[in-house]
Motif scaffolding. Structure first.
Motif, PDB file in Angstrom:
ATOM      1  N   TRP A 172       0.804  -1.090   0.066  1.00  0.00           N
ATOM      2  CA  TRP A 172      -0.075   0.024  -0.050  1.00  0.00           C
ATOM      3  C   TRP A 172       1.121   1.140  -0.187  1.00  0.00           C
ATOM      4  O   TRP A 172       1.852   1.258   0.604  1.00  0.00           O
ATOM      5  CB  TRP A 172      -1.255  -0.112   1.348  1.00  0.00           C
ATOM      6  N   ARG A 173       0.468   2.395  -0.683  1.00  0.00           N
ATOM      7  CA  ARG A 173       1.298   3.485  -0.499  1.00  0.00           C
ATOM      8  C   ARG A 173       0.141   4.842  -1.079  1.00  0.00           C
ATOM      9  O   ARG A 173      -1.067   4.549  -1.384  1.00  0.00           O
ATOM     10  CB  ARG A 173       2.107   3.485  -1.558  1.00  0.00           C
ATOM     11  N   THR A 174       0.574   5.915  -0.449  1.00  0.00           N
ATOM     12  CA  THR A 174      -0.228   7.089  -0.875  1.00  0.00           C
ATOM     13  C   THR A 174       0.382   8.085  -2.001  1.00  0.00           C
ATOM     14  O   THR A 174       1.767   7.503  -2.418  1.00  0.00           O
ATOM     15  CB  THR A 174      -0.223   8.290   0.329  1.00  0.00           C
ATOM     16  N   VAL A 175      -0.194   8.761  -2.773  1.00  0.00           N
ATOM     17  CA  VAL A 175       0.470   9.518  -3.759  1.00  0.00           C
ATOM     18  C   VAL A 175       1.466  10.512  -3.338  1.00  0.00           C
ATOM     19  O   VAL A 175       1.344  10.762  -2.077  1.00  0.00           O
ATOM     20  CB  VAL A 175      -0.776  10.156  -4.581  1.00  0.00           C
ATOM     21  N   SER A 176       2.599  10.462  -4.213  1.00  0.00           N
ATOM     22  CA  SER A 176       3.531  11.391  -3.630  1.00  0.00           C
ATOM     23  C   SER A 176       3.285  12.929  -4.240  1.00  0.00           C
ATOM     24  O   SER A 176       2.342  12.997  -4.936  1.00  0.00           O
ATOM     25  CB  SER A 176       4.946  10.831  -4.524  1.00  0.00           C
ATOM     26  N   GLY A 177       4.135  13.679  -3.620  1.00  0.00           N
ATOM     27  CA  GLY A 177       4.031  15.187  -4.194  1.00  0.00           C
ATOM     28  C   GLY A 177       4.149  15.295  -5.736  1.00  0.00           C
ATOM     29  O   GLY A 177       3.738  16.124  -6.437  1.00  0.00           O
ATOM     30  N   ASP A 178       4.978  14.350  -6.624  1.00  0.00           N
ATOM     31  CA  ASP A 178       5.201  14.297  -7.743  1.00  0.00           C
ATOM     32  C   ASP A 178       3.858  14.101  -8.715  1.00  0.00           C
ATOM     33  O   ASP A 178       3.745  14.697  -9.829  1.00  0.00           O
ATOM     34  CB  ASP A 178       6.363  13.567  -8.297  1.00  0.00           C
ATOM     35  N   GLU A 179       3.221  13.431  -8.023  1.00  0.00           N
ATOM     36  CA  GLU A 179       1.703  13.193  -8.809  1.00  0.00           C
ATOM     37  C   GLU A 179       0.755  14.154  -8.560  1.00  0.00           C
ATOM     38  O   GLU A 179      -0.177  14.243  -9.224  1.00  0.00           O
ATOM     39  CB  GLU A 179       1.419  11.692  -8.108  1.00  0.00           C
ATOM     40  N   TRP A 180       1.167  15.232  -7.881  1.00  0.00           N
ATOM     41  CA  TRP A 180       0.174  16.160  -7.674  1.00  0.00           C
ATOM     42  C   TRP A 180       0.740  17.506  -8.583  1.00  0.00           C
ATOM     43  O   TRP A 180      -0.010  18.405  -8.571  1.00  0.00           O
ATOM     44  CB  TRP A 180       0.097  16.961  -6.183  1.00  0.00           C
ATOM     45  N   THR A 181       1.795  17.415  -9.127  1.00  0.00           N
ATOM     46  CA  THR A 181       2.404  18.421 -10.106  1.00  0.00           C
ATOM     47  C   THR A 181       1.493  18.588 -11.301  1.00  0.00           C
ATOM     48  O   THR A 181       0.872  17.532 -11.712  1.00  0.00           O
ATOM     49  CB  THR A 181       3.842  18.026 -10.591  1.00  0.00           C
ATOM     50  N   GLY A 182       1.282  19.819 -11.798  1.00  0.00           N
ATOM     51  CA  GLY A 182       0.413  20.213 -12.867  1.00  0.00           C
ATOM     52  C   GLY A 182      -1.131  20.654 -12.528  1.00  0.00           C
ATOM     53  O   GLY A 182      -1.730  21.280 -13.083  1.00  0.00           O
ATOM     54  N   ALA A 183      -1.102  20.849 -11.166  1.00  0.00           N
ATOM     55  CA  ALA A 183      -2.433  21.565 -10.584  1.00  0.00           C
ATOM     56  C   ALA A 183      -2.489  22.910 -10.825  1.00  0.00           C
ATOM     57  O   ALA A 183      -3.409  23.470 -10.837  1.00  0.00           O
ATOM     58  CB  ALA A 183      -2.774  21.023  -9.107  1.00  0.00           C
ATOM     59  N   TRP A 184      -1.250  23.541 -10.688  1.00  0.00           N
ATOM     60  CA  TRP A 184      -1.073  24.917 -10.616  1.00  0.00           C
ATOM     61  C   TRP A 184      -0.122  25.503 -11.834  1.00  0.00           C
ATOM     62  O   TRP A 184       0.921  24.854 -12.325  1.00  0.00           O
ATOM     63  CB  TRP A 184      -0.663  25.611  -9.075  1.00  0.00           C
TER      64      TRP A 184
END
Length: 311
Positions: free
Chosen positions: A100-112
């Motif tokens: 199991w893992r959570t999403v990383s900060g890299d996967e949130w890039t592109g939001a802004w």
């Protein structure tokens, strides 16, 4: 068997099973990842935009060097706005069985996305020294901080990027300069073939977690060489541009704020930029896209969830 176990060579049935976090931990990890994603977005898109601005600055200054010349410095105010095409990642993922893992900060890039409003000056002795130029702007802000209707973008800039929306949030400032360690713009003009041979410098002060009372500032400096030096670009940042170094869109080096501000070449400019940033944040009558983030925005929600609090 003990030696093998110490090296991690356990039988599959003996391998430790990772503990699945509870829902509160999932939410906390997701918010922290989202805030990191914001940081990566602001710095990566901010540096990319300033690099392109610096190239355009060099070309324009070269073209107008004998007719209506412009100063070797350009001020840019940085605004962040949501990317309408961004799709948020799921808060958790079950890869296989117990993994199991959570999403990383890299996967949130592109939001802004970062857009800029700029100020260009005409060439002259009064606009030749970057430190003095920034100091005068700081004094101007301090003198007008309580004037009703005074807005950051309208008073300090004269042009802005297409697509800069009214709901954008001001996150920092930057400077493009054509005076580098190897010589001033005037000196380069004596030997350069055209604008592509003019080097430049960018400096950014960015609030990567926009909190009104205690901004979390990142400092970034970048050096761009001319075509005779193969257009080499060097970037140093106090904060990461990605969680995994391989995910950064361009190479960069990490440096502390003391290292950057202790460099004699950057010291005066960064000190005056920090002074201008402080003056802007202490002014009262901001108006979007020139204002602070309002209470209840995703910026504050994510920042508070990540543990940052006003002091």
């Amino acid at each position: 068997m003990t030696a093998m176990a110490d090296r991690g060579f356990l039988h599959p049935q003996q391998q430790a099973v990772p503990r699945r976090p509870d829902l509160s931990e999932i939410a906390d990890l997701t918010e922290r990842s989202r805030v990191l994603g914001y940081q990566f977005d602001l710095l990566r898109t901010g540096v990319t935009r300033m690099q392109s601005l610096n190239v355009g600055h060099a070309q324009t200054a070269w073209t107008r060097r004998r007719r209506d010349p412009i100063a070797a410095h350009v001020l840019a105010l940085l605004f962040a706005q949501p990317n309408p095409d961004f799709v948020a990642p799921p808060p958790e993922r079950q890869l296989s069985g117990s993994d199991w893992r959570t999403v990383s900060g890299d996967e949130w890039t592109g939001a802004w996305q970062v857009r800029v409003a700029t100020r260009i000056w005409t060439a002259g002795p009064e606009n030749a020294d970057l430190g003095q130029l920034l100091f005068r702007l700081e004094q101007h802000v301090n003198d007008n901080r309580q004037v009703d209707g005074w807005t950051l973008r309208e008073q300090l800039t004269d042009s802005m990027d297409p697509g800069l929306h009214a709901d954008a949030v001001w996150v920092g400032l930057a400077v493009s300069s054509l005076n580098t360690r190897t010589g001033s713009f005037a000196q380069v003009c004596d030997t350069a073939r055209d604008g592509a041979y003019v080097p430049g410098v960018i400096r950014l002060v960015v609030n990567v977690v926009p909190e009104t009372y205690r901004p979390h500032l990142a400092l970034v400096v970048g050096d761009r060489r001319g075509l005779d030096e193969y257009g080499t670009k060097t970037v140093h940042s106090t904060h990461g541009l990605s969680g995994n170094g391989f995910n950064s869109p361009f190479p960069y080096g990490r440096a502390t704020a003391d290292q950057l501000s202790g460099d004699p070449w950057h010291e005066v400019a960064l000190r005056r930029m920090l002074g201008l940033d402080t003056a802007l944040r202490s002014a009262y009558h901001f108006a979007r896209p020139a204002g602070r983030p309002a209470y209840g925005t995703v910026w504050r929600e994510a920042a508070h969830a990540a543990g940052w609090r006003p002091s």
